[in-house]
Structure formats: C-alpha cells, structure tokens
Design a protein around this motif. Sequence first.
Motif, short mmCIF file in Angstrom:
data_model
loop_
_atom_site.label_atom_id
_atom_site.label_comp_id
_atom_site.label_asym_id
_atom_site.label_seq_id
_atom_site.Cartn_x
_atom_site.Cartn_y
_atom_site.Cartn_z
N VAL A 131 5.78 1.55 -16.21
CA VAL A 131 6.57 2.98 -16.10
C VAL A 131 6.71 3.11 -14.41
N PHE A 132 7.83 3.43 -13.99
CA PHE A 132 8.22 3.74 -12.59
C PHE A 132 8.69 5.17 -12.66
N ARG A 133 8.16 5.81 -11.42
CA ARG A 133 8.86 7.24 -10.91
C ARG A 133 10.08 7.13 -10.50
N TYR A 134 10.29 6.11 -9.26
CA TYR A 134 11.79 6.10 -8.97
C TYR A 134 11.68 4.60 -8.29
N ILE A 135 13.07 4.34 -8.18
CA ILE A 135 13.20 2.93 -7.55
C ILE A 135 14.09 3.12 -6.29
N GLU A 136 14.36 2.15 -5.32
CA GLU A 136 15.18 2.26 -4.19
C GLU A 136 15.59 0.91 -4.14
N GLU A 174 24.13 4.03 -5.15
CA GLU A 174 24.75 4.27 -6.47
C GLU A 174 23.93 3.77 -7.82
N ALA A 175 23.44 2.52 -7.36
CA ALA A 175 22.80 1.83 -8.31
C ALA A 175 21.30 2.35 -8.56
N GLY A 176 20.67 2.88 -7.32
CA GLY A 176 19.58 3.41 -7.47
C GLY A 176 19.51 4.64 -8.08
N ASN A 177 20.49 5.72 -7.65
CA ASN A 177 20.62 6.84 -8.24
C ASN A 177 20.95 6.87 -9.71
N ASN A 182 18.84 8.13 -14.97
CA ASN A 182 19.02 8.08 -16.21
C ASN A 182 17.62 7.50 -16.99
N TYR A 183 16.88 6.75 -15.99
CA TYR A 183 15.56 5.95 -16.73
C TYR A 183 14.14 6.48 -16.08
N MET A 210 21.56 -4.64 -11.56
CA MET A 210 20.50 -3.60 -12.26
C MET A 210 19.64 -4.37 -13.39
N THR A 211 20.31 -5.12 -13.96
CA THR A 211 19.56 -6.20 -14.66
C THR A 211 18.71 -7.11 -14.08
N ALA A 212 18.92 -7.38 -13.10
CA ALA A 212 17.90 -8.23 -12.33
C ALA A 212 16.70 -7.33 -11.93
N ALA A 213 17.06 -6.04 -11.41
CA ALA A 213 16.08 -5.17 -10.70
C ALA A 213 15.07 -4.74 -11.76
N ILE A 214 15.44 -4.61 -12.89
CA ILE A 214 14.85 -4.33 -14.00
C ILE A 214 13.88 -5.30 -14.58
#
Length: 339
Positions: A131-136, A174-177, A182-183, A210-214
């Motif tokens: 689980v993550f709190r936020y990503i950048e 934009e991608a990070g936000n 949402n997640y 985003m898929t690569a980041a996940i």
Amino acid sequence: MLNQRAKILLKTLVERYISEGQPVGSRSLSKFSGLDLSPATIRNVMADLEEMGFVASPHTSAGRVPTHRGYRFFIDTLLVVKPLDVIEIHQLEDQLYPDHPSRLINSASQLLSELTRFAGVVVTPKRSSAVFRYIEFMALSEKRILLIIVTPEGDVQNRVLFTDRPYNQTELIEAGNFINQNYAGCTFDEIRVRLQSELKQLRHDMTNLMTAAIELGNEALQSNSEAVVVAGERKLLDVHDLASNMTSLKKLFDLFERKTVLLQLLEFSRKAEGVQIFIGDESGVLTLDEFSVVTAPYEVDGKVVGTVGVVGPTRMAYERIIPIVDATARLLSSALSHH
C-alpha cells in the motif's frame, strides 16, 4: 541402529564435548556415563561409533568428538530439553509485550542473542499487501523518470522508470495527481484491476506511464516487505571454537550482510512446524558448514508470518537453545497477535 549401551556412551560423549570443548576419552566416558564398563569395552564401542560416522578422532588426541551425524542422532533421539528457568521466562515476557511491531522484532532478535550468547535472527513479517500513501514522478533525463513511493508508515522507496518517450513536468504532475487522488491507500494489486477500465479516459501514452509505475511500485514495496533482523553477531567472536577460524567467521558475517541466502533458509524453516535444527551442511549453505541454526516459525492471528532463530557453533547447548527459540517464537506470536 545402536544398542542402549552405545546410545548412552554417544549421549555422554556429546554432552561432555559440548560442556568442555575437548575430545572425550574413555576415562571420562566411564566416569560420566554411569555404565560399569572396562576401558577396552568403551574403546570398542567408540570404534564402532566412529565406523558408523557418529564420532571422529582428532589426530592430536586419543579422545573423540561428535560429527554432524552424531549431533543429528543426539538431537533426534537422545536429547533431553531443559525447561527455561523463571528468570529467563520473565525476561522474555517483559521484553516481548504488545508494542510497535518493529520494536518487537528487534527486541526478539536481541533477546535471542542475549540469552544464548550467539547471533539472534528474526525474519520480519511479509506484508500481505503493498500500500502507498502517495507517489511522485520526477524527470531525470529525457526517457528516465524517478518514481518516488511513500508508504503509510513513512518509508520511502525510489525506482527508475525507463519510458518510450519523454514526459514534461506538467504531464508527470498530472499522472501523480491522478494516481494519488484516485488510488492512495489502495494496494497496487487493487489498482492494477481498476486501471484497465478507469484509465481509458486518459491518453494512451499516459496509461503506459501509469501502468509501468504501478508494476514497478508493487515490485519495490514487495521487495522491501521482508527482511532479516540480526543481533549479536559480534558475540560469535567470543566463542572459542569460532574465534580461532577467522576465515569461517568472515564468511558468516558476509552472509549476515547479504542476508538473501539466510532468508531462503529461514523461509524454508517457516514452512515446517515447530523448532527446526540445521547442523552444518544440512542447511544447504556452504558458509554454515561449521555452524548450527535453530529456528521456529511465529504467527499473527494463527497465520505463520515469519521465523526466529539462533546462529551459533555446532558445539552449542541444544537442550537450552531449543526452548529459548521456541518460547521466543510463542511469545512473539502472542504479542503481535494482540498488537
């Protein structure tokens, strides 16, 4: 395989060798075995035990020492485990009370080391979900992006993404936000399922990012989700049997540092029930040829989540080490389950 007389003499030999650290001769065996046997009879039994691989004769002594096979037979067949004394039980109970999980893990490894005078090891519980709190996202170069992941506990993981095309800072924000709004608080597995439908609203190339980041974020948190906590390695320098072999100790310390192979051994023991003892090369780890590892799995709410253990010389007081490892595993299970 062995008659009662041979068993008693082997048990006596192992116990005397563990206690004194010197090859055991016929006179000691006669004195401590309680058997009324002539020296010649004892020597004959010892010769048989040596032929079967249970004992060996050092060149410099008329006495004998147990082999790894002798230790194994002793532990499986002849060992009488001693209950812990009240002081040791209280020490374990006082230190392993419900508290912050990471402190409990550290306390368990330190206690194992203090009570045994060897190295204490604990495998931390594997996270059931990442689980993550936020990503950048942060641009490093045209097609290299730094992915920064912060967990709810405040841990930070960094990974580098290699992309098919350059992204400007506005796109990365934009991608990070989008992901954070949402997640945040979801597992990466949950996000992966939702991505398939919800990212259709974004451009295709943003979906790829985003898929690569996940995928990379999940890998980052899972790879960091299990570790071996080692305490008291330096106590092994005080063990006479080991201090004389610095080459072997250096290999062991390298193993503690790398931890990957040690983790594999402890992972194997987690799948077994109760206390497991690996003597020398039984562990499958060449570095541990002259060491023994005593382990036991621990649980949280009835599910095995990790392992506690002790790494020390093969000449260790197994009858005392086994109940210490067993009690630590049980008390750690109780403390974590009540956390």
